[in-house]
Motif scaffolding. Structure first.
Motif, PDB file in Angstrom:
ATOM      1  N   ASP A 223       0.849  -1.020   0.103  1.00  0.00           N
ATOM      2  CA  ASP A 223       0.068  -0.019  -0.040  1.00  0.00           C
ATOM      3  C   ASP A 223       0.873   1.295  -0.095  1.00  0.00           C
ATOM      4  OD1 ASP A 223      -2.165  -1.549  -0.128  1.00  0.00           O
ATOM      5  OD2 ASP A 223      -2.487  -1.327   1.995  1.00  0.00           O
ATOM      6  N   ASP A 224       1.843   1.169   0.846  1.00  0.00           N
ATOM      7  CA  ASP A 224       2.806   2.206   0.757  1.00  0.00           C
ATOM      8  C   ASP A 224       3.451   2.728  -0.775  1.00  0.00           C
ATOM      9  OD1 ASP A 224       1.940   2.892   3.562  1.00  0.00           O
ATOM     10  OD2 ASP A 224       3.998   1.979   4.192  1.00  0.00           O
ATOM     11  N   LYS A 226       2.300   1.659  -3.717  1.00  0.00           N
ATOM     12  CA  LYS A 226       1.454   2.046  -4.792  1.00  0.00           C
ATOM     13  C   LYS A 226       0.927   3.510  -4.449  1.00  0.00           C
ATOM     14  CE  LYS A 226      -3.061   1.130  -6.611  1.00  0.00           C
ATOM     15  NZ  LYS A 226      -4.443   0.223  -6.380  1.00  0.00           N
ATOM     16  N   SER A 227       0.844   3.920  -3.031  1.00  0.00           N
ATOM     17  CA  SER A 227       0.255   5.348  -2.997  1.00  0.00           C
ATOM     18  C   SER A 227       1.623   6.211  -3.006  1.00  0.00           C
ATOM     19  CB  SER A 227      -0.028   5.548  -1.700  1.00  0.00           C
ATOM     20  OG  SER A 227       0.818   5.065  -0.633  1.00  0.00           O
ATOM     21  N   HIS A 230       2.136   6.311  -6.789  1.00  0.00           N
ATOM     22  CA  HIS A 230       1.108   7.267  -7.467  1.00  0.00           C
ATOM     23  C   HIS A 230       1.528   8.852  -7.733  1.00  0.00           C
ATOM     24  CE1 HIS A 230      -3.590   7.484  -7.728  1.00  0.00           C
ATOM     25  NE2 HIS A 230      -2.917   8.188  -8.590  1.00  0.00           N
ATOM     26  N   ARG A 231       2.050   9.238  -6.254  1.00  0.00           N
ATOM     27  CA  ARG A 231       2.220  10.497  -6.165  1.00  0.00           C
ATOM     28  C   ARG A 231       3.552  11.041  -7.035  1.00  0.00           C
ATOM     29  NH1 ARG A 231      -0.891   8.858  -3.277  1.00  0.00           N
ATOM     30  NH2 ARG A 231      -2.961  10.002  -2.710  1.00  0.00           N
ATOM     31  N   MET A 325     -11.544   1.146  -3.986  1.00  0.00           N
ATOM     32  CA  MET A 325     -10.613   1.032  -4.902  1.00  0.00           C
ATOM     33  C   MET A 325     -11.183   0.595  -6.254  1.00  0.00           C
ATOM     34  SD  MET A 325      -8.836  -2.934  -4.406  1.00  0.00           S
ATOM     35  CE  MET A 325      -8.017  -2.654  -5.893  1.00  0.00           C
ATOM     36  N   THR A 331      -6.260   7.318  -4.718  1.00  0.00           N
ATOM     37  CA  THR A 331      -5.627   6.719  -3.578  1.00  0.00           C
ATOM     38  C   THR A 331      -5.517   7.540  -2.381  1.00  0.00           C
ATOM     39  OG1 THR A 331      -4.363   5.682  -5.146  1.00  0.00           O
ATOM     40  CG2 THR A 331      -3.566   5.296  -2.820  1.00  0.00           C
ATOM     41  N   PRO A 332      -5.676   7.194  -1.247  1.00  0.00           N
ATOM     42  CA  PRO A 332      -5.378   7.819  -0.077  1.00  0.00           C
ATOM     43  C   PRO A 332      -4.422   8.692  -0.144  1.00  0.00           C
ATOM     44  CG  PRO A 332      -6.421   5.749   0.658  1.00  0.00           C
ATOM     45  CD  PRO A 332      -6.011   5.463  -0.875  1.00  0.00           C
ATOM     46  N   PRO A 333      -3.984   9.758   0.736  1.00  0.00           N
ATOM     47  CA  PRO A 333      -2.877  10.631   0.735  1.00  0.00           C
ATOM     48  C   PRO A 333      -1.563   9.722   1.500  1.00  0.00           C
ATOM     49  CG  PRO A 333      -4.691  11.699   1.715  1.00  0.00           C
ATOM     50  CD  PRO A 333      -5.269  10.454   1.522  1.00  0.00           C
ATOM     51  N   SER A 334      -0.429  10.136   0.677  1.00  0.00           N
ATOM     52  CA  SER A 334       0.712   9.264   1.253  1.00  0.00           C
ATOM     53  C   SER A 334       1.041   9.748   2.639  1.00  0.00           C
ATOM     54  CB  SER A 334       1.766   9.876   0.170  1.00  0.00           C
ATOM     55  OG  SER A 334       2.994   9.504   0.778  1.00  0.00           O
ATOM     56  N   ALA A 339      -1.175  15.055  -0.564  1.00  0.00           N
ATOM     57  CA  ALA A 339      -1.471  14.581  -1.908  1.00  0.00           C
ATOM     58  C   ALA A 339      -1.591  15.805  -2.862  1.00  0.00           C
ATOM     59  CB  ALA A 339      -2.708  13.769  -1.643  1.00  0.00           C
TER      60      ALA A 339
END
Length: 419
Positions: A223-224, A226-227, A230-231, A325, A331-334, A339
Motif C-alpha cells: 500500500d505504501d 502504490k500510494s 502514484h504521487r 479501489m 488513492t488515500p494521501p501518502s 497529496a
C-alpha cells in the motif's frame, strides 16, 4: 519472499520532496569451372550464376540459428517449425538489410533507416538517436532495454517519439534499478521532447526517494509503495504540464504515456514493481508461454502471483458492497507528504514475485500492439527467449526489430530474465 527489511532512517527525505528543479548479401562464386589451363575461369557477365547448394543438415539455414529442444516444445502450437533456406528467404527475411519479419507479407517500409530528422543548428542537443540500447545484470536478474525509431518515422524523417531511461540509484544490495519509457503524443511537434522530459522527471523523483522505495519493496509494504509511486508519477506528469504552459503549448500536445519498472538489486529479493500511466504492455514469459499481465483499468491490479504482504483486496464485501479501489476514487494521501492533484489518467500498478526462468517484458504500444495482434510474433519471441538465459545486447536489439506488416510505430522494450 526472503529478503532484508529495515525501517527508513529518521532523517529520510519524504518521497518527492526536495528543492524545486528547473524546468551485404553474400556474393556467389565467381568461377564457373576450370579453364583449359587448369586455372579458375571468371564467370562472364551473361552467364547465369551457379546454384548455391543447400547447407549440410547439421547446420541451420543461412540467417537462422539452430533451434534448441526448448524452442521445439509442444506447448507452442504457433511454432511454424524449421524451414529451408529458400522458405526462410521468402517467409522470414526482408530483401534488404537482412531484417526479419513475420506474417504473410513483408512490411511496405524499408527495413533500415532512410531519412534523418531535421536539425536546428542552435539546438543540436535536442536531436534524438535512431536507436538506444542498454543492459545490466544485478542479483538474479539480467536486464536488456532498447528503443528503436519506427519504420514510419524512419521513412518520413521524423524523430523517435519514444524515450528510454535506465538508471541505478544506490550501491550494493541496497541499489535500485529504474527502467522508464515514455511515448509522446502522436502528431505533436515536440512529442520526443515531452517523452524525454517525462523520463527525466520520474527518474529524478525515484532517485531522490530510492532508499524509501527499497525499504518498502524489501518489507513488502504494498500500500505504501502504490500510494507513494502514484504521487511520484503524478508530480512528474504535473511538471510536464507546467512545462507545456511555460512554452505556450496545449497540455494535451505536450503529454506522454509513462511506464516504469523497479528492480531491487538484492539477490534474495525477486519482487518486480511496475507502475505508470497510459497504454503499452506488460507480459511474462513462463514455461514457454506468454501471459498478458498488464494491469487493466477498473479491475484489481494484483491478479496473479502476489508478494507476501502484497495481497490483493477483494472486489466487494461479503454483503455485496463495492470497495473504494474499484470506484475510481484517488488513492488515500501518502503518509510522507500532502497529496497533490490526482492524475489526469488512470494509474497502473503491479507488484509480483518472479520465478527462476521467467522473462518479464515491459514495452510501449509500438511493440505491445503487434504482440497482441500477430500470433507469429509472440511465437517467434517465445522461441527466442525461452532458453532461460538472456540474449546479448545485439541479439535483443534484432529480436525487438522483427517487423510485422501494418505496425510501423517506434518500438521500446525492456526485458528481465530471472536466473
Amino acid at each position: 519472499m526472503a529478503g532484508p527489511s529495515g525501517a527508513a532512517p529518521q532523517d529520510a527525505v519524504p518521497w518527492g520532496a526536495g528543492p524545486p528543479e528547473p524546468a551485404p548479401p553474400a556474393a556467389g562464386p565467381l568461377d564457373a569451372g576450370p579453364s583449359a589451363a587448369g586455372l579458375p575461369r571468371q564467370r562472364a557477365p551473361w552467364e547465369p550464376s551457379p546454384a548455391v547448394p543447400e547447407p549440410p543438415s547439421s547446420f541451420p539455414p543461412a540467417g537462422r540459428r539452430r533451434r534448441t529442444p526448448a524452442e521445439s516444445a509442444p506447448h507452442l502450437p504457433q511454432d511454424p517449425g524449421p524451414v529451408s533456406g529458400a522458405e526462410w528467404d521468402s517467409a522470414g527475411a526482408g530483401a534488404r538489410g537482412g531484417a526479419e519479419y513475420v506474417g504473410s507479407a513483408p512490411p511496405a517500409y524499408e527495413a533500415e533507416p532512410t531519412a534523418l530528422p531535421p536539425a536546428d543548428p542552435d539546438d543540436l542537443g535536442g536531436l534524438v538517436a535512431d536507436t538506444v540500447l542498454d543492459g545490466a545484470r544485478y542479483g538474479v536478474c539480467t536486464l536488456r532495454a532498447a528503443s528503436v525509431r519506427g519504420d514510419s518515422a524512419r521513412s518520413r524523417g521524423e524523430p523517435r517519439r519514444d524515450a528510454l531511461l535506465t538508471a541505478r540509484f544506490g550501491t550494493g544490495d541496497q541499489a535500485l534499478i529504474l527502467v522508464a519509457m515514455a511515448t509522446g503524443a502522436r502528431g505533436a511537434p515536440g512529442a520526443h521532447r515531452a517523452a524525454a522530459e517525462a523520463c527525466h522527471w520520474i527518474g529524478r523523483a525515484v532517485g531522490r526517494s530510492h532508499q524509501r522505495l527499497v525499504d518498502d519493496i524489501h518489507a513488502a509494504r504494498r500500500d505504501d509503495l502504490k500510494s507513494g509511486l502514484h504521487r511520484l508519477t503524478d508530480r512528474s506528469l504535473g511538471k510536464l504540464r507546467a512545462s507545456a504552459t511555460e512554452q505556450g503549448i496545449p497540455p494535451q500536445e505536450y503529454a506522454a504515456d509513462l511506464r516504469c519498472l523497479l528492480l531491487p538489486a538484492h539477490p534474495d529479493c525477486r519482487t518486480r514493481v511496475f507502475f505508470g500511466v497510459g497504454e503499452g504492455g506488460l507480459f511474462r514469459l513462463r514455461d514457454g508461454a506468454w501471459q498478458d499481465i498488464e494491469p487493466r483499468v477498473g479491475r484489481s491490479d494484483t491478479t496473479g502471483d502476489a508478494v507476501p504482504g502484497f495481497g490483493s483486496r477483494p472486489a466487494e464485501t461479503p454483503g455485496g458492497d463495492r470497495l473504494t479501489m474499484d470506484l475510481g476514487i484517488p488513492t488515500p494521501p501518502s503518509p510522507y507528504e500532502p497529496a497533490p492533484e490526482p492524475p489526469r489518467e488512470s494509474f497502473r500498478f503491479r507488484a509480483s514475485v518472479a520465478r527462476p526462468g521467467d522473462a518479464l517484458l515491459m514495452c510501449g504500444g509500438g511493440l505491445a500492439d503487434p504482440l497482441r495482434g500477430e500470433p507469429a510474433l509472440s511465437a517467434y519471441l517465445a522461441r527466442r527467449w525461452s532458453e532461460g538465459t538472456a540474449p546479448g545486447l545485439a541479439e535483443f536489439l534484432v529480436d525487438t526489430q522483427v517487423r510485422v506488416k501494418g505496425y510501423a510505430d517506434d518500438r521500446t522494450a525492456a526485458a528481465v530474465w530471472e536466473a
